[in-house]
Design an enzyme around this catalytic site. Sequence first.
Site, PDB file in Angstrom:
ATOM      1  N   LYS A 113     -37.513 -92.257 -67.557  1.00  0.00           N
ATOM      2  CA  LYS A 113     -36.481 -93.022 -68.272  1.00  0.00           C
ATOM      3  C   LYS A 113     -35.266 -93.248 -67.394  1.00  0.00           C
ATOM      4  O   LYS A 113     -34.602 -94.271 -67.501  1.00  0.00           O
ATOM      5  CB  LYS A 113     -36.096 -92.328 -69.582  1.00  0.00           C
ATOM      6  CG  LYS A 113     -37.202 -92.404 -70.616  1.00  0.00           C
ATOM      7  CD  LYS A 113     -36.723 -92.268 -72.045  1.00  0.00           C
ATOM      8  CE  LYS A 113     -37.882 -92.506 -73.006  1.00  0.00           C
ATOM      9  NZ  LYS A 113     -37.658 -92.126 -74.364  1.00  0.00           N
ATOM     10  N   LYS A 195     -49.241 -95.371 -71.279  1.00  0.00           N
ATOM     11  CA  LYS A 195     -49.294 -94.902 -72.669  1.00  0.00           C
ATOM     12  C   LYS A 195     -48.872 -96.022 -73.627  1.00  0.00           C
ATOM     13  O   LYS A 195     -48.008 -96.830 -73.285  1.00  0.00           O
ATOM     14  CB  LYS A 195     -48.373 -93.668 -72.762  1.00  0.00           C
ATOM     15  CG  LYS A 195     -47.559 -93.524 -73.999  1.00  0.00           C
ATOM     16  CD  LYS A 195     -46.659 -92.320 -73.970  1.00  0.00           C
ATOM     17  CE  LYS A 195     -45.369 -92.713 -74.682  1.00  0.00           C
ATOM     18  NZ  LYS A 195     -44.736 -91.710 -75.458  1.00  0.00           N
ATOM     19  N   LYS A 198     -43.885 -97.388 -78.336  1.00  0.00           N
ATOM     20  CA  LYS A 198     -43.198 -98.264 -79.279  1.00  0.00           C
ATOM     21  C   LYS A 198     -42.084 -99.039 -78.608  1.00  0.00           C
ATOM     22  O   LYS A 198     -41.554 -99.974 -79.183  1.00  0.00           O
ATOM     23  CB  LYS A 198     -42.706 -97.485 -80.495  1.00  0.00           C
ATOM     24  CG  LYS A 198     -41.777 -96.321 -80.239  1.00  0.00           C
ATOM     25  CD  LYS A 198     -41.286 -95.797 -81.594  1.00  0.00           C
ATOM     26  CE  LYS A 198     -41.332 -94.307 -81.779  1.00  0.00           C
ATOM     27  NZ  LYS A 198     -40.388 -93.569 -80.965  1.00  0.00           N
TER      28      LYS A 198
HETATM   29  P1  ATP Z   1     -41.571 -94.101 -76.804  1.00  0.00           P
HETATM   30  O1  ATP Z   1     -43.006 -94.538 -76.805  1.00  0.00           O
HETATM   31  O2  ATP Z   1     -40.652 -95.152 -77.296  1.00  0.00           O
HETATM   32  O3  ATP Z   1     -41.144 -93.462 -75.545  1.00  0.00           O
HETATM   33  P2  ATP Z   1     -42.530 -92.003 -78.413  1.00  0.00           P
HETATM   34  O4  ATP Z   1     -43.394 -92.783 -79.330  1.00  0.00           O
HETATM   35  O5  ATP Z   1     -43.147 -91.232 -77.328  1.00  0.00           O
HETATM   36  O6  ATP Z   1     -41.429 -92.976 -77.873  1.00  0.00           O
HETATM   37  P3  ATP Z   1     -41.724 -90.294 -80.631  1.00  0.00           P
HETATM   38  O7  ATP Z   1     -41.484 -91.266 -81.688  1.00  0.00           O
HETATM   39  O8  ATP Z   1     -40.797 -89.202 -80.691  1.00  0.00           O
HETATM   40  O9  ATP Z   1     -41.613 -90.959 -79.173  1.00  0.00           O
HETATM   41  O10 ATP Z   1     -43.206 -89.782 -80.713  1.00  0.00           O
HETATM   42  C1  ATP Z   1     -43.686 -89.185 -81.869  1.00  0.00           C
HETATM   43  C2  ATP Z   1     -44.982 -88.479 -81.600  1.00  0.00           C
HETATM   44  O11 ATP Z   1     -45.988 -89.413 -81.220  1.00  0.00           O
HETATM   45  C3  ATP Z   1     -44.899 -87.455 -80.473  1.00  0.00           C
HETATM   46  O12 ATP Z   1     -45.571 -86.289 -80.868  1.00  0.00           O
HETATM   47  C4  ATP Z   1     -45.612 -88.116 -79.328  1.00  0.00           C
HETATM   48  O13 ATP Z   1     -46.213 -87.175 -78.473  1.00  0.00           O
HETATM   49  C5  ATP Z   1     -46.658 -88.943 -80.058  1.00  0.00           C
HETATM   50  N1  ATP Z   1     -47.066 -90.105 -79.267  1.00  0.00           N
HETATM   51  C6  ATP Z   1     -46.269 -91.095 -78.803  1.00  0.00           C
HETATM   52  N2  ATP Z   1     -46.967 -92.022 -78.131  1.00  0.00           N
HETATM   53  C7  ATP Z   1     -48.258 -91.609 -78.162  1.00  0.00           C
HETATM   54  C8  ATP Z   1     -49.491 -92.145 -77.635  1.00  0.00           C
HETATM   55  N3  ATP Z   1     -49.539 -93.275 -76.952  1.00  0.00           N
HETATM   56  N4  ATP Z   1     -50.628 -91.450 -77.852  1.00  0.00           N
HETATM   57  C9  ATP Z   1     -50.625 -90.288 -78.570  1.00  0.00           C
HETATM   58  N5  ATP Z   1     -49.511 -89.740 -79.083  1.00  0.00           N
HETATM   59  C10 ATP Z   1     -48.332 -90.370 -78.890  1.00  0.00           C
END
Ligand code: ATP
Length: 331
Positions: A113, A195, A198
Amino acid sequence: MDKKIVFSGVQPSGDLTIGNYIGAIKEFKKLQEEYNCIFSVVDMHSITVPQIPKNLRQRTYEILATYIASGIDPEKSVLFVQSHVPAHAELSWVLSTISYMGQLSRMTQYKEKSQRSDENLNAGLFTYPVLMAADILLYQTDLVPVGEDQRQHLELARDLAERFNYRYSPTFVVPKGLIPKETGKIYSLKEPNKKMSKSDEDLNASILLKDDRDTIIRKIRKAVTDSKAEFRYCEEQKGLQNLINIHSAFSGESVEDIVGHYKNSPYSAFKEDLGFLVADALDPFRHRFDDLMKNKKELDEIMKTGADKASYLAHKTLRKVYRKIGFVQPK
Ligand code: ATP
Ligand code: LTN
């Protein structure tokens, strides 16, 4: 009560994807049957990147509604908003004084980041994992269900718990991660080495929980695969592997069964079925979500009850911590 304690959090920083759902939220629902579960909308984490206040407010409600629409029962689990329980910020400060700069600067998420940001870096991005450790340790958490990307942060929470316990005396439970094997990381539909996130700018790279049926089906139809035309589950065919994982997560079928079923079919037939599978699976979710979002009063009530329960538990730990480090207790 000797049921184990589960804690996890989701940031209200964007629209949730099926990655968040498969990696985290779907697991939460199962866990509440067996454990004492606490799930938070971690709004304090989300401000480590700039947020528009109006959107943050709206998304905080949306994450709460997402929890409930995915089957988390506010009667069984504690659901609350992080900023409603000031003990998170307070314990975070204490833990930051036993955190090492070196370890924090090695956090992959921070490195990524901070490289992406062209403005001045904010200190919150750097200390973010300490706040996450505070979230977890405040509740004497045994198990933390998260996606693979959070493994390193979880390791820090464990280190800090052990360090504090060693320096003062046993105070915190040392938490363990619950990271799903194949589905701990769902990848982008457009760049299957990245990955699914969002915050991805390419709208076709992720499926949002909010997407309507047609959008879901279209995005899966357009997902990147390969030109091998061989239906196999392997690292060399990352795009296909990811789609098979998504299938398995929604259908409950094993990877072997899915591969067996489609081995003589073109990718397009598999993608078509997968589109309908995901759309069907998310239909009931979307209806419940829309209903919940129409009644913010009810969501307010749920977050209030949750914050009361969470505050009670968090304060017990915080008082203990303050006493051990030598802060005078108010009389
Ligand atoms: P960003 O993608 O914007 O960096 P994030 O989705 O990683 O944000 P959170 O909203 O805090 O951040 O994630 C919520 C949960 O979803 C966490 O436990 C994270 O590990 C899981 N998660 C996020 N993206 C994935 C993915 N692509 N595959 C599996 N688990 C995920
Ligand atoms: N850092 C996590 C969200 C998060 C969390 C937590 C997860 C904040 N506090 C405590 C589990 C436990 C993320 O970005 N996915």
